[in-house]
Design an enzyme around this catalytic site. Structure first.
Site, PDB file in Angstrom:
ATOM      1  N   TYR A 142       0.818  -1.217   0.000  1.00  0.00           N
ATOM      2  CA  TYR A 142       0.000   0.000   0.000  1.00  0.00           C
ATOM      3  C   TYR A 142       0.851   1.266   0.000  1.00  0.00           C
ATOM      4  CZ  TYR A 142      -3.894  -3.077   1.164  1.00  0.00           C
ATOM      5  OH  TYR A 142      -4.831  -4.075   1.145  1.00  0.00           O
ATOM      6  N   LYS A 189       3.560 -15.344   2.804  1.00  0.00           N
ATOM      7  CA  LYS A 189       3.555 -16.094   1.539  1.00  0.00           C
ATOM      8  C   LYS A 189       5.013 -16.350   1.192  1.00  0.00           C
ATOM      9  CE  LYS A 189       1.308 -17.711  -2.072  1.00  0.00           C
ATOM     10  NZ  LYS A 189       0.453 -18.898  -1.993  1.00  0.00           N
ATOM     11  N   ASP A 221      -2.829 -18.252   1.926  1.00  0.00           N
ATOM     12  CA  ASP A 221      -3.953 -18.954   1.286  1.00  0.00           C
ATOM     13  C   ASP A 221      -4.517 -20.016   2.214  1.00  0.00           C
ATOM     14  OD1 ASP A 221      -1.418 -19.970   0.917  1.00  0.00           O
ATOM     15  OD2 ASP A 221      -1.732 -20.695  -1.113  1.00  0.00           O
ATOM     16  N   ASP A 245      -5.483  -6.942   5.713  1.00  0.00           N
ATOM     17  CA  ASP A 245      -6.685  -6.244   5.247  1.00  0.00           C
ATOM     18  C   ASP A 245      -7.765  -7.281   4.914  1.00  0.00           C
ATOM     19  OD1 ASP A 245      -8.470  -4.468   4.180  1.00  0.00           O
ATOM     20  OD2 ASP A 245      -7.158  -3.711   2.605  1.00  0.00           O
ATOM     21  N   ASP A 249     -11.124  -8.663   7.506  1.00  0.00           N
ATOM     22  CA  ASP A 249     -12.520  -8.567   7.070  1.00  0.00           C
ATOM     23  C   ASP A 249     -13.185  -9.952   7.046  1.00  0.00           C
ATOM     24  OD1 ASP A 249     -12.413  -5.860   6.861  1.00  0.00           O
ATOM     25  OD2 ASP A 249     -13.230  -5.760   4.837  1.00  0.00           O
TER      26      ASP A 249
END
Ligand code: NAD
Length: 354
Positions: A142, A189, A221, A245, A249
């Protein structure tokens, strides 16, 4: 103890929900003999209306001089026409940056009384779910360089992390895990990304300093899948900005109700910014029907993480659980056979039970 708390009610339902959280904090102060002083300031649209900018230097200075900041929510259609650089949300981003809060903490609990709102099968949530997701907030893809080719047909976003950024986030995770059930799951990852390999090395190095914490590493994942398949396996979960992020959620969806979810953003010291995860809900503002529990539970996090008042934090959480046990609900979480109350009454019910 004495504490100076800045409140930033913000816009639309913001003032309604923050008023109820302050009422609960006042009940805590009265019961436990603390003195909390509240310094109310404007943020977002309210600040644009009063001062022309979504966050003033004075408000930021007040926040940085306080023990903790309790926020409602900002934004809404009234300011949709405002130029991008001055929009209400910019005030919140500037506040997070100006307070240097780099760790976003989102607890995910399923209140047994609201388990009907959880989309997971009842056998999956038969074991208690109590997860603390810690998302790095100021680094990652970001904040990296971006580019677009001249023909506009290709684009790049740079993902970057420094060991220092990983370490300061991971330390908070280790410390929280040590105070909870002693388990830390670091999500990355590392089979593909160099940033993730640095992340994993850094967490592994730090683990030597926290022998009481059991560390596991999980690819993102798989973590997304495990949160759905067996959420009870997680205690504290730490991850980067992008993965956090998405996973935070996902955890909010598991908990079932936007109006119930608290959050904390923490930096190096004890000062933090506390807010519910939902927005300003313009569609229900001014009708005294908003759910104040996400903000009240954020106030519990404030007591725990900024003021070190664990018993008081638990008293707030227990009071919320009791009100739900007794069948009281705001309209967003109503179900058959429950008693629907407004925002003000819900705040009063929790405060009475402290
Ligand atoms: P929202 O979270 O405000 O509302 C989504 C839905 O959930 C609405 O139907 C709303 O009525 C309901 N809802 C939200 N909080 C509730 C509560 N406490 N009690 C009962 N119902 C509740 O999201 P949105 O509609 O996409 O955004 C509205 C405004 O809020 C926008 O301007 C957005 O930019 C802003 N926003 C601010 C924040 C923040 O301040 N941190 C976060 C998200 C969105």
């Amino acid at each position: 103890m004495k504490a100076n708390i800045v409140t930033l009610p913000g816009d639309y339902i913001g003032p309604e929900i923050v008023t109820q959280a302050v009422r609960v904090l006042e009940a805590v102060a009265a019961k436990y003999g603390h003195t909390f002083s509240f310094d109310e300031r404007k943020l977002g649209g309210a600040s644009i209306d009063a001062f022309g900018v979504p966050l003033t230097d004075e408000t930021l200075a007040a926040c940085n001089g306080s023990d903790a900041v309790l926020m409602g929510s900002v934004g809404g259609p009234k300011w949709d026409g405002v130029e991008a650089a001055r929009r209400p949300e910019k005030g919140l981003l500037a506040l997070r940056k100006g307070m240097n809060v780099f760790a976003n903490l989102r607890p995910c609990r399923i209140h047994p009384q609201l388990s009907g709102a959880c989309p997971l099968r009842s056998d999956i949530i038969a074991e208690p779910i109590d997860i603390l997701i810690l998302r790095e907030l100021t680094g990652d893809i970001y904040f990296g360089r971006r580019s677009r080719s001249e023909d506009r047909l290709s684009a790049t976003d740079e993902m970057a992390y420094s060991a220092t950024e990983v370490e300061r986030l991971a330390r908070i995770g280790f410390e929280m895990a040590a105070k909870r059930r002693g388990r830390l799951c670091s999500v990355d990852k590392a089979n593909v990304l160099e940033c993730s390999r640095l992340w994993r090395e850094t967490v592994t190095r730090l683990s030597a300093e926290y022998p009481q914490v059991e560390v596991t590493h999980m690819y993102v994942d798989n973590a997304a899948m495990q949160l759905i398949l067996r959420p009870s396996q997680f205690d504290v979960l730490i991850t980067g900005n992008l993965f956090g992020d998405i996973l935070s959620d996902e955890s909010a969806a598991i908990a079932g109700s936007l109006g119930m979810m608290p959050s904390a953003s923490l930096g190096a010291g004890t000062r933090g910014l506390y807010e519910p995860i939902h927005g300003s809900a313009p569609d229900i503002a001014g009708r005294d029907i908003a759910n104040p529990l996400g903000t009240i539970l954020s106030a519990a996090l404030l007591l725990r993480h900024s003021l070190g008042l664990e018993a008081e934090a638990q008293a707030v959480e227990a009071a919320v659980a009791r009100v739900l046990d007794e069948g009281f609900r705001t309209a967003d979480i109503r179900s058959e056979g429950t008693k629907v109350v407004g925002c003000t009454e819900m705040g009063a019910l929790v405060a009475e039970r402290i």
